[in-house]
Motif scaffolding. Sequence first.
Motif, PDB file in Angstrom:
ATOM      1  N   ASN A   1      -0.571   9.203   0.409  1.00  0.00           N
ATOM      2  CA  ASN A   1       0.091   8.027   0.602  1.00  0.00           C
ATOM      3  C   ASN A   1      -0.064   7.517   2.143  1.00  0.00           C
ATOM      4  N   ILE A   2      -0.243   6.433   2.473  1.00  0.00           N
ATOM      5  CA  ILE A   2      -0.076   6.114   3.906  1.00  0.00           C
ATOM      6  C   ILE A   2       1.112   6.180   4.643  1.00  0.00           C
ATOM      7  N   LYS A   3       2.230   6.144   3.813  1.00  0.00           N
ATOM      8  CA  LYS A   3       3.550   6.240   4.324  1.00  0.00           C
ATOM      9  C   LYS A   3       3.804   7.734   4.964  1.00  0.00           C
ATOM     10  N   ASP A   4       2.985   8.505   4.647  1.00  0.00           N
ATOM     11  CA  ASP A   4       2.933   9.960   5.514  1.00  0.00           C
ATOM     12  C   ASP A   4       2.010   9.921   6.621  1.00  0.00           C
ATOM     13  N   LEU A   5       1.503   8.950   7.010  1.00  0.00           N
ATOM     14  CA  LEU A   5       0.545   8.996   8.295  1.00  0.00           C
ATOM     15  C   LEU A   5       1.418   9.511   9.669  1.00  0.00           C
ATOM     16  N   LEU A   6       0.688  10.176  10.209  1.00  0.00           N
ATOM     17  CA  LEU A   6       1.197  10.383  11.717  1.00  0.00           C
ATOM     18  C   LEU A   6       1.128   9.205  12.515  1.00  0.00           C
ATOM     19  N   PHE A   7      -0.027   8.534  12.396  1.00  0.00           N
ATOM     20  CA  PHE A   7       0.014   7.387  13.173  1.00  0.00           C
ATOM     21  C   PHE A   7      -0.289   6.272  12.072  1.00  0.00           C
ATOM     22  N   ASP A   8       0.572   5.319  12.207  1.00  0.00           N
ATOM     23  CA  ASP A   8       0.522   4.342  10.948  1.00  0.00           C
ATOM     24  C   ASP A   8      -0.792   3.215  11.325  1.00  0.00           C
TER      25      ASP A   8
ATOM     26  N   CYS B   1       0.807  -1.211   0.071  1.00  0.00           N
ATOM     27  CA  CYS B   1       0.060  -0.085  -0.068  1.00  0.00           C
ATOM     28  C   CYS B   1       0.776   1.291  -0.028  1.00  0.00           C
ATOM     29  N   LYS B   2       1.960   1.210   0.589  1.00  0.00           N
ATOM     30  CA  LYS B   2       2.916   2.435   0.686  1.00  0.00           C
ATOM     31  C   LYS B   2       3.640   2.673  -0.670  1.00  0.00           C
ATOM     32  N   GLN B   3       3.378   1.879  -1.804  1.00  0.00           N
ATOM     33  CA  GLN B   3       3.561   1.952  -3.119  1.00  0.00           C
ATOM     34  C   GLN B   3       2.580   2.638  -3.906  1.00  0.00           C
ATOM     35  N   LEU B   4       1.571   2.869  -3.287  1.00  0.00           N
ATOM     36  CA  LEU B   4       0.225   3.187  -4.018  1.00  0.00           C
ATOM     37  C   LEU B   4      -0.370   4.371  -3.513  1.00  0.00           C
ATOM     38  N   ASP B   5      -0.289   5.572  -4.452  1.00  0.00           N
ATOM     39  CA  ASP B   5      -1.032   6.837  -3.924  1.00  0.00           C
ATOM     40  C   ASP B   5      -2.498   6.861  -4.128  1.00  0.00           C
TER      41      ASP B   5
END
Length: 207
Positions: free
Chosen positions: A147-154, A129-133
Motif C-alpha cells: 500500500n502506498i501509505k507505507d512508501l518511504l518517499f511519497d 489510493c491509500k485505501q487500496l492494497d
Amino acid sequence: MKDIKNIYCVGRNYALHAKELNNEVPTSPFLFSKPTHSLVEANGQAITLPSNQGSIHYETELVIHISKPYETGMKVDQMVDAMAIGLDLTLRDVQSQLKQKQHPWLLAKGFKNSAVVSEFIPFQGVEACKQLDFSLFRNGERVQVGNIKDLLFDLQTIIEFTAEHFGLGEGDIIFTGTPSGVGPLSDQDKLSLNLGGKEMGTCSITL
C-alpha cells in the motif's frame, strides 16, 4: 495501452523490502530507468523472459502515469491521470554481480519484457489510493501485498525529485517501489496483478 515515453523506477522505497535484500534504507529517492523496449502489457498472454541469466525476481508496484509537464508547485492529483499495477522484473544474479562491481543496473533491470504493466485506469487521487492494497498472485497464491501509505518517499516527493533531476512530462510513467515479498519466477508461472481486490491484468511466464 497508453503512449509511454520514459519509464522511471524507484528502488528501495519500502523499508522491509530494502532489509530483505540486505540493502541500506535510502535517505533520498533512489531512481533508475528502463528502456521502452522493456514495456509489455499483461493482457492474458505468455511473456517470454531470458532463461540463461540466472534467477528472475518479480517486484510488484503501483505505477503512475504523468499527464502534463511538471511545473514547480504542482501536486500529484494535478500531474497523474492514470494508474496501473506493474512488475519490475529483475535479473537478481546479474544485479548482485553489478552491485559488487559498482556498475549501473541496466543489464539487470532493462531487458526486454522487464517492465510489465496491467491496464491503466483513471487515477483516483492520493488519499483514495491509500485505501487500496495492490497485490500479486502467483499460481493462485498471494505472494506480495503493499500500500502506498507505507512508501518511504511519497508520490509527491517522487514526482518532485524525478522532475528536478531528469525532467517529467506527459507520457512518462513511474514504478513507485515494491514492498517485501519479492521472489523468483518459474517457467509456466501464472500471474495476476490486483488492485483493491480487482484483477487488473494477467500473464504467464515462459523461460
